[in-house]
Design a protein around this motif. Structure first.
Motif, PDB file in Angstrom:
ATOM      1  N   VAL A  45       0.853  -1.178   0.000  1.00 44.11           N
ATOM      2  CA  VAL A  45       0.000   0.000   0.000  1.00 44.11           C
ATOM      3  C   VAL A  45       0.898   1.241   0.000  1.00 44.11           C
ATOM      4  O   VAL A  45       2.062   1.183   0.396  1.00 44.11           O
ATOM      5  CB  VAL A  45      -0.934   0.028   1.235  1.00 44.11           C
ATOM      6  N   ASP A  46       0.353   2.363  -0.458  1.00 41.19           N
ATOM      7  CA  ASP A  46       1.127   3.608  -0.464  1.00 41.19           C
ATOM      8  C   ASP A  46       1.179   4.225   0.929  1.00 41.19           C
ATOM      9  O   ASP A  46       2.210   4.710   1.374  1.00 41.19           O
ATOM     10  CB  ASP A  46       0.516   4.608  -1.449  1.00 41.19           C
ATOM     11  N   ILE A  47       0.022   4.199   1.581  1.00 39.15           N
ATOM     12  CA  ILE A  47      -0.119   4.805   2.906  1.00 39.15           C
ATOM     13  C   ILE A  47      -0.817   3.790   3.797  1.00 39.15           C
ATOM     14  O   ILE A  47      -1.782   3.155   3.372  1.00 39.15           O
ATOM     15  CB  ILE A  47      -0.993   6.090   2.842  1.00 39.15           C
ATOM     16  N   CYS A  48      -0.337   3.651   5.025  1.00 39.49           N
ATOM     17  CA  CYS A  48      -1.005   2.740   5.956  1.00 39.49           C
ATOM     18  C   CYS A  48      -2.401   3.264   6.269  1.00 39.49           C
ATOM     19  O   CYS A  48      -2.561   4.423   6.642  1.00 39.49           O
ATOM     20  CB  CYS A  48      -0.187   2.608   7.230  1.00 39.49           C
ATOM     21  N   GLU A  49      -3.406   2.384   6.122  1.00 37.24           N
ATOM     22  CA  GLU A  49      -4.784   2.815   6.356  1.00 37.24           C
ATOM     23  C   GLU A  49      -5.058   3.011   7.845  1.00 37.24           C
ATOM     24  O   GLU A  49      -6.039   3.648   8.219  1.00 37.24           O
ATOM     25  CB  GLU A  49      -5.758   1.783   5.785  1.00 37.24           C
ATOM     26  N   SER A  50      -4.197   2.462   8.677  1.00 30.88           N
ATOM     27  CA  SER A  50      -4.433   2.542  10.113  1.00 30.88           C
ATOM     28  C   SER A  50      -3.741   3.752  10.750  1.00 30.88           C
ATOM     29  O   SER A  50      -4.340   4.480  11.520  1.00 30.88           O
ATOM     30  CB  SER A  50      -3.955   1.255  10.784  1.00 30.88           C
ATOM     31  N   CYS A  51      -2.449   3.961  10.428  1.00 34.66           N
ATOM     32  CA  CYS A  51      -1.704   5.036  11.101  1.00 34.66           C
ATOM     33  C   CYS A  51      -1.266   6.136  10.149  1.00 34.66           C
ATOM     34  O   CYS A  51      -0.717   7.151  10.582  1.00 34.66           O
ATOM     35  CB  CYS A  51      -0.480   4.467  11.828  1.00 34.66           C
ATOM     36  N   GLY A  52      -1.456   5.948   8.840  1.00 31.85           N
ATOM     37  CA  GLY A  52      -1.108   6.989   7.893  1.00 31.85           C
ATOM     38  C   GLY A  52       0.355   7.045   7.517  1.00 31.85           C
ATOM     39  O   GLY A  52       0.785   7.955   6.818  1.00 31.85           O
TER      40      GLY A  52
END
Ligand SMILES: [Zn+2]
Length: 146
Positions: A45-52
């Motif tokens: 993923v490009d950005i963590c969906e949990s912590c950004g």
């Protein structure tokens, strides 16, 4: 109001590389351990969906396949040698065991190994994980800390 400390001066905070690799091996974000690391088989993923946390900085490249080949090679060659020594298998039995096992192991290990490599890169602040983008060319006379 909470104050967040950002290390803007001197060395950035140390990152625990063991837990980062462990989270990567479980295909989780190395920063928080909760968000998914992969959106497809080998696509992080490009950005963590949990912590950004930004994860597009990873440059795992060819390292995961090398690691997987090394691990699978040891398992399969070791098993083959043992089977040769202690079992009297016909050639076809070797073929139906070791060839599929090689493929299955390689496929099963690729994603966690890649996750582990990304976790290590993140922990060591390699590439863009340092907060500064990768420099395309190292400038002559630019002394970088090793
Ligand atoms: Zn995260």
């Amino acid at each position: 109001m909470s104050v967040q400390f950002h290390h803007t001066v001197g060395r950035p905070a140390e990152r625990e590389w063991r837990s980062a690799i462990g989270r990567g091996l479980r295909c989780r974000c190395p920063a928080c351990g909760r968000g998914r690391l992969f959106r497809a088989f080998l696509k992080p993923v490009d950005i963590c969906e949990s912590c950004g946390e930004a994860l597009y900085h990873q440059r795992a490249d060819d390292l995961p396949p090398y690691i997987v080949i090394t691990i699978v090679g040891h398992i399969v060659v070791g098993g083959l040698v043992l089977a040769e020594k202690y079992a009297n298998w016909p050639l076809w039995l070797h073929m139906v065991i070791w060839v599929p096992l090689t493929i299955i192991l390689a496929l099963a290990l690729m994603q966690p190994v890649k996750g582990g490599v990304i976790g290590l890169q993140w922990a060591l602040r390699m590439h863009g994980f340092s907060g500064t983008p990768d420099q395309p060319e190292r400038q002559p006379g630019n002394s970088e800390p090793v």
